[in-house]
Design an enzyme around this catalytic site. Structure first.
Site, PDB file in Angstrom:
ATOM      1  N   ASP A 128       0.834  -1.142  -0.035  1.00  0.00           N
ATOM      2  CA  ASP A 128       0.100   0.044   0.159  1.00  0.00           C
ATOM      3  C   ASP A 128       0.790   1.428   0.011  1.00  0.00           C
ATOM      4  O   ASP A 128       0.840   2.085   0.823  1.00  0.00           O
ATOM      5  CB  ASP A 128      -0.876  -0.037   1.291  1.00  0.00           C
ATOM      6  CG  ASP A 128      -1.650  -1.222   1.391  1.00  0.00           C
ATOM      7  OD1 ASP A 128      -1.986  -2.099   0.583  1.00  0.00           O
ATOM      8  OD2 ASP A 128      -1.831  -1.552   2.611  1.00  0.00           O
ATOM      9  N   GLU A 157     -11.009  -0.931  -3.026  1.00  0.00           N
ATOM     10  CA  GLU A 157     -10.290  -0.045  -2.044  1.00  0.00           C
ATOM     11  C   GLU A 157      -9.446   0.761  -2.816  1.00  0.00           C
ATOM     12  O   GLU A 157      -9.102   0.838  -3.909  1.00  0.00           O
ATOM     13  CB  GLU A 157      -9.852  -1.090  -1.254  1.00  0.00           C
ATOM     14  CG  GLU A 157      -8.877  -2.167  -1.872  1.00  0.00           C
ATOM     15  CD  GLU A 157      -8.536  -3.144  -0.910  1.00  0.00           C
ATOM     16  OE1 GLU A 157      -9.284  -3.439   0.165  1.00  0.00           O
ATOM     17  OE2 GLU A 157      -7.514  -3.698  -1.237  1.00  0.00           O
TER      18      GLU A 157
END
Length: 326
Positions: A38, A208
């Site tokens: 991420d 997401e």
């Protein structure tokens, strides 16, 4: 004499070879050792920075590291810039950081605790520091967002500065994405004209990992699709005339190459200041790994076609060439 000329020739070839190797040196992928996911890539001054998730089981995900580089080749690790000791309400699953500089302060937004409903404690928090490497301290003493709004789990936040100077937080898991306008000191929100705070901007196939940037006056909204532990994890995008959309999905631009790595996704984008030069920073899983947490941070060039659409990103082992900032 002949031997001298041969020696000189050999030395000359060696110098040329060294110069060529030095000229063509690349970052390599992954960018640095360790399991990290991420990644939030950004530029502060003349340094590239990456703020990733420490990729481990949730109960061990209790801190954040950062990495900096002057040239995309050599990276320095800044350990534990934030941890659960500084964020008293966080206990696990500290992940997906986003950072912004404002008025000489650095604000680090993060998710924590992986809450599953409105009764659990956790959500999206904010930490602040005087330097990009921290140390960061809790800005609010509580989460900034601790409830599900429009069905969006409060995770995977990105902070977007619009061209008019307004700051927005764009976030959400569980296939829903919200946008909200932050107030001046990032302690809360400014309601929209209709009185609402959280507007849903979820595009088709969104899961997401939202990210937004502006190029040639257009708003590019990007997100991750598929399951984060699976091979179908990928990045898609849409283009609109405002940060509120509507966002019509264009298509995927980042996905796995089974010959190199699996599950390429949850990215960010870096633009070289003043240049139409773009990089995409993302995570992927080596083909040798089966553990979902075995993710590594990588970088590639990102290009556009003549119509402004993003060209499919080719994932590589080489990464990108050296690029110092002026």
């Amino acid at each position: 004499m002949k031997r001298i000329f041969v020696t000189i020739a050999v030395l000359a070839l060696s110098v040329i070879s060294f110069a060529q190797n030095k000229k063509t040196v690349t970052s390599g992928n992954p960018l640095f050792k360790g399991w990290y996911a991420d990644p939030e890539g950004i530029i502060f001054g003349k340094q590239y920075w990456i703020y990733p998730t420490f990729s481990a089981p949730y109960n061990k995900q209790v801190f954040l590291d950062a990495f900096s580089s002057p040239d995309l080749i050599t990276w320095s690790k800044h350990s534990r810039i934030l941890d659960t000791a500084a964020i008293k309400w966080a206990r696990r699953a500290m992940w997906a950081p986003a950072i912004v500089e404002k008025s000489g302060k650095y604000y680090l937004f993060f998710g924590a605790n992986d809450i599953q409903n409105d009764n659990e404690k956790g959500g999206i928090g904010v930490a602040v520091a005087d330097k990009p490497e921290g140390p960061f301290k809790d800005h609010l003493g509580k989460p900034l967002i601790d409830k599900f709004h429009n069905g969006a789990q409060p995770i995977d936040q990105f902070v977007f500065k619009d061209k008019d100077g307004k700051y927005y937080i764009i976030y959400g898991g569980w296939r829903h994405c919200n946008i909200a306008r932050l107030n001046d000191d990032f302690t809360g929100f400014i309601p929209f004209e209709d009185g609402t705070i959280f507007k849903e901007i979820t595009p088709e196939s969104y899961v997401e990992g939202p990210f937004m940037f502006i190029r040639n006056g257009k708003y590019y909204f990007m997100w991750s699709e598929g399951g984060w532990t699976g091979p179908n994890y990928s990045v898609a995008y849409a283009i609109a005339d405002s940060p509120f959309g509507p966002f019509q999905r264009v298509g995927k631009i980042l996905q796995q190459d089974p010959a190199i790595a699996n599950g390429a996704g949850h990215h960010s984008v870096i633009q070289v200041p003043g240049k139409d030069e773009w990089y995409i920073v993302y995570h992927r899983r080596p083909i040798t790994e089966t553990d979902g947490n075995s993710r590594e941070t990588c970088i590639e060039h990102m290009y556009f076609d003549e119509n402004g659409f993003i060209k499919p990103v080719i994932i590589t082992k080489e990464g990108v060439r050296k690029r110092k900032l002026k």
